[in-house]
Structures are given as C-alpha cells and as structure tokens.
Design a protein around this motif. Structure first.
Motif, PDB file in Angstrom:
ATOM      1  N   SER A  19      36.833  45.282  48.803  1.00  0.00           N
ATOM      2  CA  SER A  19      37.247  46.556  49.368  1.00  0.00           C
ATOM      3  C   SER A  19      36.282  47.676  49.786  1.00  0.00           C
ATOM      4  O   SER A  19      36.769  48.247  50.790  1.00  0.00           O
ATOM      5  N   PHE A  20      35.052  47.814  49.534  1.00  0.00           N
ATOM      6  CA  PHE A  20      34.114  48.500  49.897  1.00  0.00           C
ATOM      7  C   PHE A  20      33.566  48.003  51.219  1.00  0.00           C
ATOM      8  O   PHE A  20      33.192  48.776  51.981  1.00  0.00           O
ATOM      9  N   SER A  21      33.439  46.770  51.465  1.00  0.00           N
ATOM     10  CA  SER A  21      32.985  46.254  52.762  1.00  0.00           C
ATOM     11  C   SER A  21      33.675  45.058  53.138  1.00  0.00           C
ATOM     12  O   SER A  21      33.349  43.856  53.052  1.00  0.00           O
ATOM     13  N   PRO A  22      34.914  45.389  53.626  1.00  0.00           N
ATOM     14  CA  PRO A  22      35.839  44.268  54.263  1.00  0.00           C
ATOM     15  C   PRO A  22      35.245  43.589  55.558  1.00  0.00           C
ATOM     16  O   PRO A  22      34.678  43.971  56.405  1.00  0.00           O
TER      17      PRO A  22
ATOM     18  N   PHE B  30      35.640  39.360  38.248  1.00  0.00           N
ATOM     19  CA  PHE B  30      36.969  39.752  39.100  1.00  0.00           C
ATOM     20  C   PHE B  30      36.761  41.343  39.823  1.00  0.00           C
ATOM     21  O   PHE B  30      37.203  41.299  40.681  1.00  0.00           O
ATOM     22  N   PHE B  31      36.389  42.194  39.047  1.00  0.00           N
ATOM     23  CA  PHE B  31      36.377  43.661  39.624  1.00  0.00           C
ATOM     24  C   PHE B  31      35.130  43.603  40.614  1.00  0.00           C
ATOM     25  O   PHE B  31      35.652  44.230  41.490  1.00  0.00           O
ATOM     26  N   TRP B  32      33.894  43.011  40.324  1.00  0.00           N
ATOM     27  CA  TRP B  32      33.077  42.820  41.324  1.00  0.00           C
ATOM     28  C   TRP B  32      33.636  42.324  42.513  1.00  0.00           C
ATOM     29  O   TRP B  32      33.264  42.767  43.685  1.00  0.00           O
ATOM     30  N   ALA B  33      34.224  41.220  42.473  1.00  0.00           N
ATOM     31  CA  ALA B  33      34.872  40.666  43.741  1.00  0.00           C
ATOM     32  C   ALA B  33      35.917  41.335  44.388  1.00  0.00           C
ATOM     33  O   ALA B  33      35.675  41.844  45.473  1.00  0.00           O
ATOM     34  N   PHE B  34      36.745  42.342  43.661  1.00  0.00           N
ATOM     35  CA  PHE B  34      37.678  43.101  44.410  1.00  0.00           C
ATOM     36  C   PHE B  34      36.818  44.257  45.017  1.00  0.00           C
ATOM     37  O   PHE B  34      37.323  44.575  46.148  1.00  0.00           O
ATOM     38  N   PHE B  35      36.134  44.941  44.175  1.00  0.00           N
ATOM     39  CA  PHE B  35      35.287  46.101  44.653  1.00  0.00           C
ATOM     40  C   PHE B  35      34.312  45.758  45.888  1.00  0.00           C
ATOM     41  O   PHE B  35      34.331  46.458  46.986  1.00  0.00           O
TER      42      PHE B  35
ATOM     43  N   MET C 110      44.511  36.401  40.111  1.00  0.00           N
ATOM     44  CA  MET C 110      43.453  35.891  39.228  1.00  0.00           C
ATOM     45  C   MET C 110      43.254  36.793  37.959  1.00  0.00           C
ATOM     46  O   MET C 110      43.305  36.652  36.962  1.00  0.00           O
ATOM     47  N   ALA C 111      42.826  37.934  38.374  1.00  0.00           N
ATOM     48  CA  ALA C 111      42.421  39.156  37.623  1.00  0.00           C
ATOM     49  C   ALA C 111      43.801  39.563  36.662  1.00  0.00           C
ATOM     50  O   ALA C 111      43.372  39.522  35.365  1.00  0.00           O
TER      51      ALA C 111
END
Length: 156
Positions: free
Chosen positions: A32-35, A24-29, A126-127
C-alpha cells in the motif's frame, strides 16, 4: 520443570503467531505504501473496490474486543470462585465468537473482490482467513473450557 516448559512453549507459540501475522501486515503495508506498476501504481489496485472499514469490519472489531472483555470477566470469575459468572462469561464469549465467524463468512461471500484479484485480494483473504481460523479454534477451546467448568474441573 513441567510448568516452566509449558509456559515457555506457550510464550514461543505466541511469539510465532505474532511473527506470522506481522508478515501479512508487512505485505499489506509494503504494497500500500509503494504500489508497483503492475497493480496500476495506486492503492487499492486499479479495478478493486475496497471494503469500507466503517461497516462490517468495525462491527466485527467491536465484537472481537467485547469477547476479550467477556473472557477476561470469565477468567476473573474462575479465579474468584464464582462458577455461574464464569460460565456466563464463557457462554457470552462463545456467542460473540460465533457471531464474529458468521459475519466474517458473510463478508467473504459479499466481498467485491476475490483472492485472485492482485496482492490486495490475496493478502486480505490470507490474513483474515487465518485470523478467522484462529477464532474458530479458540471457540472450540472455549467450548471445551466451558464444558470442563460445568463439570467442576477447575478450581480457584
């Protein structure tokens, strides 16, 4: 052999939980880093009003860290043979968990976005939803532990 199997089972469970939340953190970051273009090329996505981290999320973090301290106190009290202190520590931890869950529910009801609002909403709900579920399961577990401690099922 049974204790070794239980220990290995708990280690594998914790590792699987770490990987679960890491996803979940991977999906978020990553988002966010490459929208990507279809969310407006910005983070948070266009049209999403993000929740300020300095309000309710900070309070819930403090409550969660405090519950970690109180359950550690309870554990050390059990090991030391101080039943009253251990019960008090568990009750304080359960109170923190109930407050945390209530505040998370309040945050969900008042969130300015929904789960269907792009990757931001879906990853957020989800997270935090799975984390809230873990807190609820942990609260039930701590309640059972407190009841068993009250009945003198634990020794030093």
């Amino acid at each position: 052999a049974v204790q070794q199997g239980l220990r290995m089972g708990m280690i594998l469970f914790i590792v699987s939980e770490i990987m679960f939340f890491f996803a979940f953190f991977w999906a978020f970051f990553t988002s966010s880093f490459s929208p990507v273009f279809n969310i407006g090329g910005v983070w948070p996505p266009a049209g999403i009003e993000a929740i300020s981290p300095w309000g309710l999320p900070l309070l819930n973090t403090i409550i969660l860290l405090s519950s970690g301290a109180s359950v550690t106190w309870a554990h050390h009290a059990i090991v030391g043979g101080f039943k009253k202190d251990a019960l008090l520590g568990l009750v304080i931890t359960i109170i923190f968990a109930v407050i945390f869950t209530g505040l998370q529910g309040f945050e969900y009801v008042n969130a300015p976005f929904a789960m269907s609002d792009s990757v931001y909403g879906s990853v957020f709900f989800m997270a935090t939803g799975f984390h809230g579920f873990h807190v609820i399961i942990g609260t039930i577990f701590l309640f059972v532990c407190a009841f068993r401690l009250y009945l003198d099922h634990f020794s030093r």
